[in-house]
Design a protein around this motif. Structure first.
Motif, PDB file in Angstrom:
ATOM      1  N   GLN A 292      43.689  37.957  35.639  1.00  0.00           N
ATOM      2  CA  GLN A 292      42.743  38.808  36.372  1.00  0.00           C
ATOM      3  C   GLN A 292      41.281  38.428  36.138  1.00  0.00           C
ATOM      4  O   GLN A 292      40.382  39.048  36.691  1.00  0.00           O
ATOM      5  CB  GLN A 292      42.924  40.268  35.946  1.00  0.00           C
ATOM      6  CG  GLN A 292      44.353  40.786  36.046  1.00  0.00           C
ATOM      7  CD  GLN A 292      44.498  42.147  35.391  1.00  0.00           C
ATOM      8  OE1 GLN A 292      43.700  43.051  35.631  1.00  0.00           O
ATOM      9  NE2 GLN A 292      45.498  42.310  34.543  1.00  0.00           N
ATOM     10  N   GLU A 295      38.925  37.964  39.152  1.00  0.00           N
ATOM     11  CA  GLU A 295      38.943  38.962  40.210  1.00  0.00           C
ATOM     12  C   GLU A 295      37.653  39.771  40.194  1.00  0.00           C
ATOM     13  O   GLU A 295      37.052  39.986  39.139  1.00  0.00           O
ATOM     14  CB  GLU A 295      40.147  39.886  40.069  1.00  0.00           C
ATOM     15  CG  GLU A 295      41.486  39.180  40.264  1.00  0.00           C
ATOM     16  CD  GLU A 295      42.654  40.120  40.078  1.00  0.00           C
ATOM     17  OE1 GLU A 295      42.421  41.338  39.928  1.00  0.00           O
ATOM     18  OE2 GLU A 295      43.803  39.638  40.077  1.00  0.00           O
ATOM     19  N   THR A 298      36.540  43.024  37.731  1.00  0.00           N
ATOM     20  CA  THR A 298      37.528  43.129  36.671  1.00  0.00           C
ATOM     21  C   THR A 298      36.842  42.951  35.319  1.00  0.00           C
ATOM     22  O   THR A 298      36.114  41.983  35.111  1.00  0.00           O
ATOM     23  CB  THR A 298      38.623  42.052  36.830  1.00  0.00           C
ATOM     24  OG1 THR A 298      39.294  42.256  38.077  1.00  0.00           O
ATOM     25  CG2 THR A 298      39.638  42.154  35.711  1.00  0.00           C
ATOM     26  N   TRP A 315      33.801  36.085  38.856  1.00  0.00           N
ATOM     27  CA  TRP A 315      34.124  36.015  40.290  1.00  0.00           C
ATOM     28  C   TRP A 315      33.045  35.226  41.030  1.00  0.00           C
ATOM     29  O   TRP A 315      33.354  34.415  41.908  1.00  0.00           O
ATOM     30  CB  TRP A 315      34.238  37.425  40.857  1.00  0.00           C
ATOM     31  CG  TRP A 315      34.528  37.471  42.321  1.00  0.00           C
ATOM     32  CD1 TRP A 315      35.756  37.352  42.923  1.00  0.00           C
ATOM     33  CD2 TRP A 315      33.582  37.637  43.378  1.00  0.00           C
ATOM     34  NE1 TRP A 315      35.624  37.438  44.294  1.00  0.00           N
ATOM     35  CE2 TRP A 315      34.304  37.614  44.601  1.00  0.00           C
ATOM     36  CE3 TRP A 315      32.212  37.807  43.418  1.00  0.00           C
ATOM     37  CZ2 TRP A 315      33.685  37.756  45.835  1.00  0.00           C
ATOM     38  CZ3 TRP A 315      31.585  37.949  44.647  1.00  0.00           C
ATOM     39  CH2 TRP A 315      32.323  37.926  45.830  1.00  0.00           C
TER      40      TRP A 315
END
Length: 350
Positions: A292, A295, A298, A315
């Motif tokens: 993750q 993302e 996150t 990200w």
């Protein structure tokens, strides 16, 4: 559609079998939609127009005489149409019923709304992202602004008795919180630019070593805790602003979530690619959280306790790397911490 065999007289390839009464053609012609199917009381297709052939990606010979396979309820509904290539079209279907001689005939008017539905979903996703951005921005802006406000009021209060040391500490704290806000706004603006698919500035040849040294001087006061390894002659072909954002976010991430010393290393993998790694000596990333990492919004398991970070930095790094023809990924560091790698285009050798 299930194949139950052609009925007597059905199956002409032009979509208008001779055995189908001419009244069907008149009924069908009165409907206004992209594709038209006439279905008898047994649920079998007895007529289709060329637009329906295109919509189903099947010829009239493949459609006529087969079961339609969808409920024929008078009114409008939406169906998912499976094509021979396994792709799916979203189709708006309007069903009317006519009496032809003594037979009941259902006429299905079909319109492909796949693009409209996709655009609607993209709009809904964009609005949801905007809502999250506003919520994150409001949450992250509140505490630094409150701190700055309290400290500024204290400094302006002539009744407050502050030592020179306390006054200097308050000014330093204001500067620190201001820098945090500037970094937050920078990330949010970069995320908005990525979402809008804004064109990148023209890539240019950037000598990596002096660029890295400049970034280190700008992003941290802990420059003495950074171990830098880069050959002097390496040159990246990349957008300058995007390169700065990628390096800044990687370094900020290492100092926020890892422990010094932080190592930044640049190597040439071949004549086409440079690989930049930023590693730390922290606790690393929990294995279950690693997928993750890149993302949007996150944050790690301990981020809420720290109260810092938007979950946008990595990200942004991956989005900018891919926009410049490269990529970004995570690996556990050999020193026990986290290691984030960037692959970016290398400038052609002179």
């Amino acid at each position: 559609m299930a194949d139950h065999g052609s009925r007597t007289g059905a199956g002409a390839g032009n979509g208008a079998p001779d055995a189908v009464p001419g009244d069907i053609g008149r009924v069908v012609a009165s409907a206004a939609a992209d594709g038209i199917l006439a279905v008898d009381a047994d649920g079998r297709v007895v007529f289709c127009n060329p637009a329906a052939e295109e919509l189903f990606s099947r010829s009239a010979a493949e459609l006529v005489g087969k079961e339609f396979g969808f409920p024929l309820v008078v009114g409008e509904t939406t169906i998912d149409l499976m094509l021979p290539d396994r792709n799916v079209r979203v189709v708006e279907m309007r069903v009317t019923t006519a009496l032809v001689e003594t037979d009941t005939l259902h006429v299905a008017a079909l319109r492909d709304i796949t693009r409209r539905r996709r655009a609607q979903q993209e709009l809904e996703a964009a609005l949801e992202r905007q809502n999250v951005v506003v919520a994150v921005a409001a949450h992250q802006l509140h505490n630094p602004l409150a701190t700055i406000g309290v400290l500024a009021d204290t400094l302006l209060d002539h009744r407050a008795v502050l030592s020179d040391r306390a006054r200097a500490a308050a000014v330093h704290r204001i500067a620190e919180r201001t820098a945090h806000l500037q970094a937050l706004v920078r990330k949010l603006l970069t995320a908005a630019r990525i979402d809008a698919a804004a064109p990148q500035a023209a890539a240019e040849d950037i000598p990596v070593l002096p660029f890295l040294i400049e970034r280190l001087g700008n992003v941290t006061e802990q420059i003495e805790a950074v171990r830098l390894s880069c050959a002097p002659g390496l040159v990246a072909r990349v957008d300058r602003l995007a390169f700065s954002e990628m390096l800044t976010n990687c370094l900020e991430n290492a100092f926020t979530h890892g422990r010094p010393p932080v190592r930044a290393r640049v190597v040439a993998r071949d004549h086409q690619w440079l690989e930049i790694s930023v590693s730390d000596h922290g606790d690393g990333v929990p294995e279950e959280f690693a997928p993750q990492l890149f993302e949007r919004f996150t944050r790690g398991p301990n981020a809420e306790l720290a109260g810092e970070g938007t979950g946008l930095g990595l990200w942004v790094v991956r989005g900018l790397a891919r926009a410049n023809g490269g990529d970004a990924w995570y690996e556990p560091s050999s020193a026990g911490g986290a290691c984030f790698r960037l692959r970016l285009p290398r400038a052609p050798d002179e």
